[in-house]
Write a protein that holds these residues in place. Sequence first.
Motif, PDB file in Angstrom:
ATOM      1  N   ASP A  43     -54.862  -8.071 148.294  1.00 15.65           N
ATOM      2  CA  ASP A  43     -55.163  -6.840 149.043  1.00 15.65           C
ATOM      3  C   ASP A  43     -55.807  -5.776 148.160  1.00 15.65           C
ATOM      4  OD1 ASP A  43     -55.288  -5.688 151.534  1.00 15.65           O
ATOM      5  OD2 ASP A  43     -53.318  -4.739 151.421  1.00 15.65           O
ATOM      6  N   ARG A  44     -56.421  -6.185 147.078  1.00 12.56           N
ATOM      7  CA  ARG A  44     -57.096  -5.202 146.210  1.00 12.56           C
ATOM      8  C   ARG A  44     -58.360  -5.742 145.547  1.00 12.56           C
ATOM      9  NH1 ARG A  44     -52.565  -3.781 141.966  1.00 12.56           N
ATOM     10  NH2 ARG A  44     -51.468  -3.376 143.889  1.00 12.56           N
ATOM     11  N   GLY A  45     -59.013  -6.696 146.189  1.00 11.39           N
ATOM     12  CA  GLY A  45     -60.322  -7.122 145.693  1.00 11.39           C
ATOM     13  C   GLY A  45     -60.315  -8.020 144.489  1.00 11.39           C
ATOM     14  N   GLN A  46     -59.188  -8.668 144.219  1.00 19.18           N
ATOM     15  CA  GLN A  46     -59.143  -9.460 142.985  1.00 19.18           C
ATOM     16  C   GLN A  46     -59.115 -10.970 143.195  1.00 19.18           C
ATOM     17  OE1 GLN A  46     -55.768  -7.771 140.984  1.00 19.18           O
ATOM     18  NE2 GLN A  46     -56.975  -6.071 140.182  1.00 19.18           N
ATOM     19  N   CYS A  47     -58.841 -11.447 144.418  1.00 19.73           N
ATOM     20  CA  CYS A  47     -58.612 -12.897 144.561  1.00 19.73           C
ATOM     21  C   CYS A  47     -59.620 -13.622 145.444  1.00 19.73           C
ATOM     22  CB  CYS A  47     -57.201 -13.149 145.084  1.00 19.73           C
ATOM     23  SG  CYS A  47     -56.980 -12.737 146.836  1.00 19.73           S
ATOM     24  N   GLY A  48     -60.277 -12.917 146.346  1.00 21.19           N
ATOM     25  CA  GLY A  48     -61.272 -13.551 147.213  1.00 21.19           C
ATOM     26  C   GLY A  48     -60.701 -14.277 148.422  1.00 21.19           C
ATOM     27  N   ALA A  49     -59.373 -14.279 148.586  1.00 23.05           N
ATOM     28  CA  ALA A  49     -58.772 -15.009 149.720  1.00 23.05           C
ATOM     29  C   ALA A  49     -59.238 -14.444 151.062  1.00 23.05           C
ATOM     30  CB  ALA A  49     -57.249 -14.941 149.647  1.00 23.05           C
ATOM     31  N   GLY A  98     -60.936 -30.452 147.885  1.00 23.41           N
ATOM     32  CA  GLY A  98     -61.181 -29.130 147.320  1.00 23.41           C
ATOM     33  C   GLY A  98     -60.060 -28.139 147.568  1.00 23.41           C
ATOM     34  N   PHE A  99     -58.856 -28.624 147.762  1.00 20.55           N
ATOM     35  CA  PHE A  99     -57.720 -27.708 147.976  1.00 20.55           C
ATOM     36  C   PHE A  99     -56.412 -28.457 147.736  1.00 20.55           C
ATOM     37  CE2 PHE A  99     -58.947 -29.677 151.931  1.00 20.55           C
ATOM     38  CZ  PHE A  99     -57.750 -30.156 152.439  1.00 20.55           C
ATOM     39  N   GLN A 100     -55.380 -27.656 147.513  1.00 19.24           N
ATOM     40  CA  GLN A 100     -54.034 -28.239 147.436  1.00 19.24           C
ATOM     41  C   GLN A 100     -53.154 -27.554 148.483  1.00 19.24           C
ATOM     42  OE1 GLN A 100     -52.516 -28.847 143.427  1.00 19.24           O
ATOM     43  NE2 GLN A 100     -54.596 -29.224 142.729  1.00 19.24           N
ATOM     44  N   CYS A 101     -52.638 -26.339 148.180  1.00 18.94           N
ATOM     45  CA  CYS A 101     -51.788 -25.682 149.195  1.00 18.94           C
ATOM     46  C   CYS A 101     -52.627 -25.140 150.348  1.00 18.94           C
ATOM     47  CB  CYS A 101     -50.967 -24.558 148.562  1.00 18.94           C
ATOM     48  SG  CYS A 101     -51.907 -23.045 148.263  1.00 18.94           S
ATOM     49  N   GLY A 102     -53.899 -24.844 150.096  1.00 18.50           N
ATOM     50  CA  GLY A 102     -54.794 -24.399 151.155  1.00 18.50           C
ATOM     51  C   GLY A 102     -54.863 -22.892 151.361  1.00 18.50           C
ATOM     52  N   PHE A 103     -54.036 -22.129 150.629  1.00 18.14           N
ATOM     53  CA  PHE A 103     -54.014 -20.686 150.902  1.00 18.14           C
ATOM     54  C   PHE A 103     -55.360 -20.025 150.613  1.00 18.14           C
ATOM     55  CE2 PHE A 103     -53.344 -16.228 150.050  1.00 18.14           C
ATOM     56  CZ  PHE A 103     -52.599 -15.848 151.152  1.00 18.14           C
ATOM     57  N   CYS A 104     -55.969 -20.406 149.513  1.00 18.09           N
ATOM     58  CA  CYS A 104     -57.237 -19.757 149.135  1.00 18.09           C
ATOM     59  C   CYS A 104     -58.424 -20.342 149.882  1.00 18.09           C
ATOM     60  CB  CYS A 104     -57.489 -19.911 147.639  1.00 18.09           C
ATOM     61  SG  CYS A 104     -57.934 -21.614 147.167  1.00 18.09           S
ATOM     62  N   THR A 105     -58.202 -21.458 150.594  1.00 18.65           N
ATOM     63  CA  THR A 105     -59.318 -22.267 151.086  1.00 18.65           C
ATOM     64  C   THR A 105     -60.234 -21.549 152.085  1.00 18.65           C
ATOM     65  OG1 THR A 105     -57.884 -24.167 150.721  1.00 18.65           O
ATOM     66  CG2 THR A 105     -59.906 -24.570 151.950  1.00 18.65           C
ATOM     67  N   GLY A 134     -65.465 -15.211 142.028  1.00 19.32           N
ATOM     68  CA  GLY A 134     -64.639 -14.175 142.650  1.00 19.32           C
ATOM     69  C   GLY A 134     -63.510 -14.754 143.496  1.00 19.32           C
ATOM     70  N   ASN A 135     -63.467 -16.066 143.608  1.00 17.23           N
ATOM     71  CA  ASN A 135     -62.438 -16.711 144.433  1.00 17.23           C
ATOM     72  C   ASN A 135     -61.461 -17.462 143.540  1.00 17.23           C
ATOM     73  OD1 ASN A 135     -64.984 -16.476 146.266  1.00 17.23           O
ATOM     74  ND2 ASN A 135     -63.258 -16.746 147.650  1.00 17.23           N
ATOM     75  N   ILE A 136     -60.240 -16.955 143.503  1.00  9.14           N
ATOM     76  CA  ILE A 136     -59.221 -17.519 142.620  1.00  9.14           C
ATOM     77  C   ILE A 136     -58.420 -18.581 143.388  1.00  9.14           C
ATOM     78  CG2 ILE A 136     -57.178 -16.946 141.214  1.00  9.14           C
ATOM     79  CD1 ILE A 136     -59.804 -15.555 140.335  1.00  9.14           C
ATOM     80  N   CYS A 137     -58.087 -19.663 142.695  1.00  9.75           N
ATOM     81  CA  CYS A 137     -57.235 -20.699 143.285  1.00  9.75           C
ATOM     82  C   CYS A 137     -56.018 -20.877 142.391  1.00  9.75           C
ATOM     83  CB  CYS A 137     -58.003 -22.014 143.410  1.00  9.75           C
ATOM     84  SG  CYS A 137     -56.975 -23.373 143.997  1.00  9.75           S
TER      85      CYS A 137
END
Length: 169
Positions: A43-49, A98-105, A134-137
């Motif tokens: 919620d602050r522009g750091q993860c790309g989710a 291209g994913f594991q838990c899928g949260f960032c997907t 910019g997209n963290i996994c």
Amino acid sequence: MSLSISLTINGSTRDIALDDPRVTLLDLLRDRLDMPGTKKGCDRGQCGACTVLLDGKRVNSCLTLAATLDGAQVTTIEGLARGDDLHPVQAAFIDTDGFQCGFCTPGQIMSAVGLISEGLAGDDPERIREGMSGNICRCAAYHGITLAVQQASRRMAEAEADDREGDAA
Ligand code: FES
Ligand code: FES
């Protein structure tokens, strides 16, 4: 004070009354419009989710005030598939693990769609990693993510070339 905006989201135009001018696009999508596919990580522009396309360009929806978007076009993860037909980027993420838990997907996929349409993906893994940085996994599925972007980019370019040939025939 309520503020009205008109937004086209995944092709449907909606008139929306905002009761709080500070509401972000992310909270609007998730909490008001019942579209939870876009994820809230930091919620602050750091993860790309929370990445969505705004007028075709990638943005962090957690940093975007909904009140500034009157007349804009928004594409979210819910708007990519056509019925049962996945978007080529979605299909590629499945093909390459291209994913594991899928949260960032959802954010990774929207970012990849943006990167490819900007013409910046190419076939070079280093360039793709930079474009997706910019997209963290947290599961570190980066290898599969990079392969997915490469595969989708290649397949979309091939499909475009086939279309052009078809038009010319
Ligand atoms: Fe928006 Fe992390 S939730 S960048
Ligand atoms: Fe788990 Fe990326 S797949 S955070």
